[in-house]
Design a protein around this motif. Structure first.
Motif, PDB file in Angstrom:
ATOM      1  N   ASP A 207       0.808  -1.223   0.000  1.00  0.00           N
ATOM      2  CA  ASP A 207       0.000   0.000   0.000  1.00  0.00           C
ATOM      3  C   ASP A 207       0.842   1.275   0.000  1.00  0.00           C
ATOM      4  OD1 ASP A 207      -2.248  -1.588  -0.012  1.00  0.00           O
ATOM      5  OD2 ASP A 207      -2.660  -1.343   2.123  1.00  0.00           O
ATOM      6  N   ASP A 208       2.107   1.196   0.436  1.00  0.00           N
ATOM      7  CA  ASP A 208       2.989   2.363   0.452  1.00  0.00           C
ATOM      8  C   ASP A 208       3.680   2.597  -0.891  1.00  0.00           C
ATOM      9  OD1 ASP A 208       2.350   2.581   3.132  1.00  0.00           O
ATOM     10  OD2 ASP A 208       4.222   1.657   3.827  1.00  0.00           O
ATOM     11  N   MET A 209       3.541   1.650  -1.807  1.00  0.00           N
ATOM     12  CA  MET A 209       4.196   1.747  -3.106  1.00  0.00           C
ATOM     13  C   MET A 209       3.208   2.273  -4.144  1.00  0.00           C
ATOM     14  SD  MET A 209       7.211   0.741  -2.334  1.00  0.00           S
ATOM     15  CE  MET A 209       7.157   1.058  -0.574  1.00  0.00           C
ATOM     16  N   SER A 210       3.724   2.969  -5.161  1.00  0.00           N
ATOM     17  CA  SER A 210       2.824   3.513  -6.183  1.00  0.00           C
ATOM     18  C   SER A 210       2.518   2.496  -7.274  1.00  0.00           C
ATOM     19  CB  SER A 210       3.403   4.786  -6.798  1.00  0.00           C
ATOM     20  OG  SER A 210       4.595   4.512  -7.501  1.00  0.00           O
ATOM     21  N   GLU A 211       3.439   1.537  -7.489  1.00  0.00           N
ATOM     22  CA  GLU A 211       3.210   0.551  -8.542  1.00  0.00           C
ATOM     23  C   GLU A 211       4.065  -0.681  -8.294  1.00  0.00           C
ATOM     24  OE1 GLU A 211       3.777   0.296 -13.388  1.00  0.00           O
ATOM     25  OE2 GLU A 211       3.722   2.258 -12.431  1.00  0.00           O
ATOM     26  N   ILE A 212       3.459  -1.844  -8.501  1.00  0.00           N
ATOM     27  CA  ILE A 212       4.191  -3.107  -8.418  1.00  0.00           C
ATOM     28  C   ILE A 212       3.863  -3.887  -9.685  1.00  0.00           C
ATOM     29  CG2 ILE A 212       4.422  -5.314  -7.204  1.00  0.00           C
ATOM     30  CD1 ILE A 212       3.898  -3.816  -4.610  1.00  0.00           C
ATOM     31  N   THR A 213       4.903  -4.241 -10.437  1.00  0.00           N
ATOM     32  CA  THR A 213       4.724  -4.963 -11.687  1.00  0.00           C
ATOM     33  C   THR A 213       5.371  -6.332 -11.556  1.00  0.00           C
ATOM     34  OG1 THR A 213       4.888  -2.859 -12.856  1.00  0.00           O
ATOM     35  CG2 THR A 213       5.103  -4.855 -14.178  1.00  0.00           C
ATOM     36  N   ILE A 214       4.598  -7.363 -11.860  1.00  0.00           N
ATOM     37  CA  ILE A 214       5.109  -8.736 -11.814  1.00  0.00           C
ATOM     38  C   ILE A 214       5.564  -9.099 -13.222  1.00  0.00           C
ATOM     39  CG2 ILE A 214       4.568 -11.130 -11.235  1.00  0.00           C
ATOM     40  CD1 ILE A 214       4.304  -9.078  -8.859  1.00  0.00           C
ATOM     41  N   GLU A 215       6.813  -9.528 -13.332  1.00  0.00           N
ATOM     42  CA  GLU A 215       7.368  -9.907 -14.626  1.00  0.00           C
ATOM     43  C   GLU A 215       6.950 -11.337 -14.959  1.00  0.00           C
ATOM     44  OE1 GLU A 215       9.254  -7.761 -16.533  1.00  0.00           O
ATOM     45  OE2 GLU A 215       8.852  -6.263 -14.986  1.00  0.00           O
ATOM     46  N   GLY A 216       6.567 -11.565 -16.200  1.00  0.00           N
ATOM     47  CA  GLY A 216       6.144 -12.900 -16.629  1.00  0.00           C
ATOM     48  C   GLY A 216       7.312 -13.740 -17.076  1.00  0.00           C
ATOM     49  N   LYS A 217       7.824 -14.546 -16.189  1.00  0.00           N
ATOM     50  CA  LYS A 217       8.934 -15.446 -16.517  1.00  0.00           C
ATOM     51  C   LYS A 217       8.557 -16.842 -16.040  1.00  0.00           C
ATOM     52  CE  LYS A 217      12.735 -12.348 -16.782  1.00  0.00           C
ATOM     53  NZ  LYS A 217      12.770 -11.059 -16.336  1.00  0.00           N
ATOM     54  N   ASP A 218       9.232 -17.851 -16.562  1.00  0.00           N
ATOM     55  CA  ASP A 218       8.944 -19.228 -16.153  1.00  0.00           C
ATOM     56  C   ASP A 218      10.083 -19.752 -15.291  1.00  0.00           C
ATOM     57  OD1 ASP A 218       7.588 -21.635 -15.941  1.00  0.00           O
ATOM     58  OD2 ASP A 218       8.378 -22.412 -17.820  1.00  0.00           O
ATOM     59  N   ALA A 219      11.100 -20.305 -15.900  1.00  0.00           N
ATOM     60  CA  ALA A 219      12.260 -20.778 -15.151  1.00  0.00           C
ATOM     61  C   ALA A 219      13.136 -19.580 -14.817  1.00  0.00           C
ATOM     62  CB  ALA A 219      13.041 -21.808 -15.963  1.00  0.00           C
ATOM     63  N   VAL A 220      13.592 -19.497 -13.558  1.00  0.00           N
ATOM     64  CA  VAL A 220      14.370 -18.339 -13.120  1.00  0.00           C
ATOM     65  C   VAL A 220      15.639 -18.759 -12.399  1.00  0.00           C
ATOM     66  CG1 VAL A 220      12.429 -16.740 -12.994  1.00  0.00           C
ATOM     67  CG2 VAL A 220      12.973 -18.146 -11.008  1.00  0.00           C
ATOM     68  N   THR A 221      16.628 -17.864 -12.464  1.00  0.00           N
ATOM     69  CA  THR A 221      17.900 -18.056 -11.778  1.00  0.00           C
ATOM     70  C   THR A 221      17.969 -17.075 -10.620  1.00  0.00           C
ATOM     71  OG1 THR A 221      18.949 -18.742 -13.841  1.00  0.00           O
ATOM     72  CG2 THR A 221      20.414 -18.045 -12.046  1.00  0.00           C
ATOM     73  N   ALA A 222      18.253 -17.583  -9.444  1.00  0.00           N
ATOM     74  CA  ALA A 222      18.329 -16.766  -8.232  1.00  0.00           C
ATOM     75  C   ALA A 222      19.360 -15.665  -8.378  1.00  0.00           C
ATOM     76  CB  ALA A 222      18.674 -17.646  -7.034  1.00  0.00           C
ATOM     77  N   GLY A 223      18.947 -14.448  -7.975  1.00  0.00           N
ATOM     78  CA  GLY A 223      19.848 -13.306  -7.995  1.00  0.00           C
ATOM     79  C   GLY A 223      20.097 -12.721  -9.372  1.00  0.00           C
TER      80      GLY A 223
ATOM     81  N   ASP B 242      17.446 -13.194 -12.505  1.00  0.00           N
ATOM     82  CA  ASP B 242      16.225 -12.855 -13.243  1.00  0.00           C
ATOM     83  C   ASP B 242      15.307 -11.942 -12.447  1.00  0.00           C
ATOM     84  OD1 ASP B 242      16.747 -14.372 -15.617  1.00  0.00           O
ATOM     85  OD2 ASP B 242      16.274 -16.207 -14.503  1.00  0.00           O
ATOM     86  N   GLU B 243      14.949 -10.801 -13.052  1.00  0.00           N
ATOM     87  CA  GLU B 243      14.052  -9.861 -12.398  1.00  0.00           C
ATOM     88  C   GLU B 243      12.625 -10.391 -12.431  1.00  0.00           C
ATOM     89  OE1 GLU B 243      14.503  -5.972 -14.132  1.00  0.00           O
ATOM     90  OE2 GLU B 243      16.585  -5.820 -13.462  1.00  0.00           O
ATOM     91  N   LEU B 244      11.967 -10.375 -11.261  1.00  0.00           N
ATOM     92  CA  LEU B 244      10.603 -10.891 -11.162  1.00  0.00           C
ATOM     93  C   LEU B 244       9.584  -9.818 -10.802  1.00  0.00           C
ATOM     94  CD1 LEU B 244      11.020 -14.292  -9.296  1.00  0.00           C
ATOM     95  CD2 LEU B 244      10.763 -13.866 -11.727  1.00  0.00           C
ATOM     96  N   VAL B 245      10.000  -8.851  -9.995  1.00  0.00           N
ATOM     97  CA  VAL B 245       9.071  -7.827  -9.520  1.00  0.00           C
ATOM     98  C   VAL B 245       9.748  -6.472  -9.612  1.00  0.00           C
ATOM     99  CG1 VAL B 245       7.673  -7.029  -7.561  1.00  0.00           C
ATOM    100  CG2 VAL B 245       8.062  -9.483  -7.883  1.00  0.00           C
ATOM    101  N   VAL B 246       9.034  -5.489 -10.175  1.00  0.00           N
ATOM    102  CA  VAL B 246       9.532  -4.121 -10.215  1.00  0.00           C
ATOM    103  C   VAL B 246       8.634  -3.312  -9.288  1.00  0.00           C
ATOM    104  CG1 VAL B 246       9.944  -2.087 -11.640  1.00  0.00           C
ATOM    105  CG2 VAL B 246      10.405  -4.372 -12.567  1.00  0.00           C
ATOM    106  N   VAL B 247       9.270  -2.614  -8.339  1.00  0.00           N
ATOM    107  CA  VAL B 247       8.533  -1.863  -7.327  1.00  0.00           C
ATOM    108  C   VAL B 247       8.876  -0.380  -7.459  1.00  0.00           C
ATOM    109  CG1 VAL B 247       8.062  -1.613  -4.861  1.00  0.00           C
ATOM    110  CG2 VAL B 247       8.718  -3.856  -5.778  1.00  0.00           C
ATOM    111  N   LYS B 248       7.829   0.423  -7.614  1.00  0.00           N
ATOM    112  CA  LYS B 248       8.008   1.880  -7.730  1.00  0.00           C
ATOM    113  C   LYS B 248       7.384   2.526  -6.508  1.00  0.00           C
ATOM    114  CE  LYS B 248       7.217   4.067 -11.701  1.00  0.00           C
ATOM    115  NZ  LYS B 248       6.453   4.734 -12.790  1.00  0.00           N
ATOM    116  N   LYS B 249       8.154   3.436  -5.886  1.00  0.00           N
ATOM    117  CA  LYS B 249       7.627   4.172  -4.735  1.00  0.00           C
ATOM    118  C   LYS B 249       7.337   5.579  -5.163  1.00  0.00           C
ATOM    119  CE  LYS B 249       8.312   5.422  -0.019  1.00  0.00           C
ATOM    120  NZ  LYS B 249       9.038   5.356   1.175  1.00  0.00           N
TER     121      LYS B 249
END
Length: 164
Positions: A139-155, A157-164
């Motif tokens: 609720d404190d963030m202005s926008e949260i975008t979930i990236e559409g990816k399938d298989a991911v590598t830790a550290g 692949d970007e999964l979530v973009v958070v804008k304050k």
């Protein structure tokens, strides 16, 4: 009169959260736990882990390591509060199979090791190994975008973009 002229503008900052574990992404709505699926704790994504290594998805400060080591909280540089919860109903394992590599107050960089866990133990004794990553102060963030990816590598692949 000059209040608006000299008023400090609130900075808009954007951060990207990378995968906390190697594996396959799971939409939060598909997590078999209503607390996460209904976004009661906030918005985010989950990963079905391929191994037992959890890394920092973002640069920040460790604000909480649960005594049972099944979850960790990170305060990102833009004020986002990130919770990584390893598996479902894992608090009942009382720390069995979990090793924490960080303590409250530690500063971490994206990709730093946070927690190691025994995937077999969690798979056998918990409801699920699926690992949600939640922005708990959504609720404190202005926008949260979930990236559409399938298989991911830790550290990596970007999964979530958070804008304050």
């Amino acid at each position: 009169m000059f209040g608006k002229l000299f008023k400090k503008k609130e900075e808009v900052t954007v951060i990207a959260l990378t995968a906390p574990v190697n594996g396959k992404t799971v939409a939060l709505e598909d997590v078999p736990d209503p607390v996460f699926a209904q976004k009661m704790m906030g918005d985010g994504i989950a990963v079905e882990p391929a191994d037992g290594e959890v890394v920092a998805p973002v640069d920040g400060k460790i604000v909480q390591v649960f005594p049972t080591k099944h979850a960790v909280g990170i305060l990102a540089e833009n004020g986002s509060e990130i919770l990584i919860h390893i598996g479902l109903e894992t608090v009942s394992l009382d720390g069995e199979g979990f090793i924490s590599h960080v303590e409250e107050g530690d500063r971490v960089k994206q990709g730093d090791s946070l927690i190691s866990f025994d995937l077999e133990v969690v798979g056998e004794k918990a409801k699920s190994t699926v690992t949600p990553m939640i922005v708990t102060n959504t609720d404190d963030m202005s926008e949260i975008t979930i990236e559409g990816k399938d298989a991911v590598t830790a550290g990596k692949d970007e999964l979530v973009v958070v804008k304050k």
